[in-house]
Design a protein around this motif. Structure first.
Motif, short mmCIF file in Angstrom:
data_model
loop_
_atom_site.label_atom_id
_atom_site.label_comp_id
_atom_site.label_asym_id
_atom_site.label_seq_id
_atom_site.Cartn_x
_atom_site.Cartn_y
_atom_site.Cartn_z
N SER A 1 -62.43 17.38 147.88
CA SER A 1 -62.16 16.00 148.31
C SER A 1 -63.23 15.53 149.26
O SER A 1 -63.99 16.33 149.82
N ARG A 2 -63.31 14.20 149.40
CA ARG A 2 -64.16 13.58 150.41
C ARG A 2 -63.28 12.64 151.22
O ARG A 2 -62.34 12.04 150.70
N GLN A 3 -63.62 12.50 152.49
CA GLN A 3 -62.89 11.58 153.36
C GLN A 3 -63.87 10.60 153.99
O GLN A 3 -64.89 11.01 154.54
N TYR A 4 -63.55 9.31 153.88
CA TYR A 4 -64.36 8.26 154.48
C TYR A 4 -63.53 7.47 155.48
O TYR A 4 -62.31 7.31 155.31
N THR A 5 -64.19 6.96 156.51
CA THR A 5 -63.56 6.03 157.44
C THR A 5 -64.47 4.81 157.61
O THR A 5 -65.68 4.96 157.78
N TYR A 6 -63.85 3.63 157.56
CA TYR A 6 -64.58 2.39 157.81
C TYR A 6 -64.08 1.80 159.12
O TYR A 6 -62.87 1.65 159.33
N TYR A 7 -65.02 1.45 160.03
CA TYR A 7 -64.68 0.97 161.37
C TYR A 7 -65.01 -0.51 161.53
O TYR A 7 -66.07 -0.98 161.08
N LEU A 8 -64.11 -1.23 162.21
CA LEU A 8 -64.31 -2.64 162.53
C LEU A 8 -63.96 -2.88 163.99
O LEU A 8 -63.14 -2.15 164.57
N TYR A 9 -64.56 -3.91 164.59
CA TYR A 9 -64.19 -4.29 165.95
C TYR A 9 -64.21 -5.82 166.05
O TYR A 9 -64.99 -6.50 165.39
N SER B 1 -59.70 0.93 162.14
CA SER B 1 -60.34 1.80 161.16
C SER B 1 -59.46 2.00 159.94
O SER B 1 -58.22 1.98 160.03
N TYR B 2 -60.12 2.20 158.81
CA TYR B 2 -59.43 2.54 157.57
C TYR B 2 -59.95 3.88 157.09
O TYR B 2 -61.15 4.06 156.93
N THR B 3 -59.05 4.84 156.88
CA THR B 3 -59.44 6.18 156.42
C THR B 3 -58.84 6.43 155.04
O THR B 3 -57.65 6.16 154.81
N VAL B 4 -59.67 6.95 154.14
CA VAL B 4 -59.23 7.23 152.78
C VAL B 4 -59.80 8.57 152.34
O VAL B 4 -60.97 8.88 152.60
N THR B 5 -58.96 9.36 151.71
CA THR B 5 -59.36 10.66 151.17
C THR B 5 -59.07 10.68 149.68
O THR B 5 -58.00 10.25 149.24
N SER B 6 -60.03 11.17 148.90
CA SER B 6 -59.87 11.21 147.45
C SER B 6 -60.67 12.38 146.89
O SER B 6 -61.60 12.88 147.54
N ASN B 7 -60.33 12.79 145.68
CA ASN B 7 -61.11 13.85 145.04
C ASN B 7 -62.52 13.39 144.70
O ASN B 7 -63.46 14.19 144.66
N ARG B 8 -62.70 12.08 144.50
CA ARG B 8 -64.01 11.52 144.19
C ARG B 8 -64.00 10.03 144.52
O ARG B 8 -62.93 9.42 144.65
N PHE B 9 -65.18 9.44 144.64
CA PHE B 9 -65.30 8.01 144.91
C PHE B 9 -66.33 7.40 143.97
O PHE B 9 -67.32 8.04 143.59
N LEU B 10 -66.09 6.16 143.64
CA LEU B 10 -67.00 5.41 142.78
C LEU B 10 -68.02 4.65 143.64
O LEU B 10 -67.84 4.51 144.85
N ARG B 11 -69.08 4.17 143.02
CA ARG B 11 -70.13 3.46 143.74
C ARG B 11 -69.57 2.18 144.36
O ARG B 11 -69.05 1.32 143.68
N GLY B 12 -69.64 2.11 145.69
CA GLY B 12 -69.16 0.93 146.41
C GLY B 12 -67.66 0.88 146.59
O GLY B 12 -67.13 -0.10 147.13
#
Length: 243
Positions: free
Chosen positions: A105-113, A179-190
């Motif tokens: 899996s991969r985990q991404y987080t997107y941050y905003l302020y 912040s938004y955190t998402v974990t998935s086995n794979r991610f698509l472009r964008g």
């Protein structure tokens, strides 16, 4: 042939992306140059997860093969590398291990302020608009009900399938940062930026949760909002069965 993994961390602001590209600087190119200087042999790297220009990573991996004995030269490599790239460790793995295909899996987080902050300018998205956090959470939960994310895949992708398995999808707010955190086995472009941008429309009341469902089910990337900038996105973690 013996195989090694390299764990790296980097700030992506000054790079055109993770993978080597013609006529553009990349994280991979800088690491390969440092390896050549220290180990005095060219080592071809294979990356675990590609990140776009301006995207950061707290954890990412490469692998390479070499017949020569390799010791962990992290300390010396970091003296050679630019200050915005860090090699955390180099370690041997079984010869069939693959940094990309073995990842669970991969985990991404997107941050905003929402309030101007010079210390977040290149590490988060300045978004000074009122957001309904409850609606954002509802939209995040909806994503976990689906498996096909064609809507959030940019065109001209080489992916053979748009199916992904999301196991975590959550918004959090603390100390003025959303912040938004998402974990998935794979991610698509964008994919992550497309999901974030479209969910922000829900949070601002421009899309209802049901309309958000319709966007997902449409399978049409023109209905998603990919406009959020790269500097808010971090690859947080890549998980492997053997690590």
């Amino acid at each position: 042939m013996p195989r090694y993994f390299i764990e790296v961390s980097y700030k992506g602001t000054n790079y055109s992306g993770f993978q080597v590209q013609q006529n553009a600087n990349s994280v991979q190119a800088e690491v390969e140059k440092a390896l050549l200087v220290f180990y005095k042999q060219p080592l071809q790297l294979t990356g675990s997860s590609r990140t776009d220009a301006g995207v950061h990573a707290r954890q990412n991996f490469f692998h390479f093969d070499t017949e020569s004995p390799i010791k962990d030269g992290s300390y010396h490599l970091n003296a050679i590398l630019p200050p915005d790239i860090v090699v955390k460790r180099i370690f041997p793995v079984p010869g069939e291990s693959h940094s990309r295909f073995d990842a669970l899996s991969r985990q991404y987080t997107y941050y905003l302020y929402a309030h101007k902050d010079p210390f977040l300018a290149d590490r988060a998205y300045f978004y000074p608009y009122a957001l309904n956090i409850s609606l954002l959470q509802q939209a995040a939960a909806v994503l976990m009900e689906y498996g096909d994310f064609a809507t959030f895949s940019k065109r001209n992708t080489q992916a053979k399938t748009t199916l992904c398995t999301i196991t975590q999808s959550i918004w959090e707010q603390q100390e003025g940062v959303l912040s938004y955190t998402v974990t998935s086995n794979r991610f698509l472009r964008g994919m992550v930026r497309g999901m974030v941008g479209t969910m922000l429309q829900v949070g601002r009341g421009k899309l209802s949760v049901e309309q958000f469902r319709a966007v997902i089910e449409a399978g049409d990337c023109t209905k998603a909002d990919f406009s959020v900038p790269p500097q808010g996105l971090f690859l947080q973690k890549v998980s492997y069965p053997q690590l």
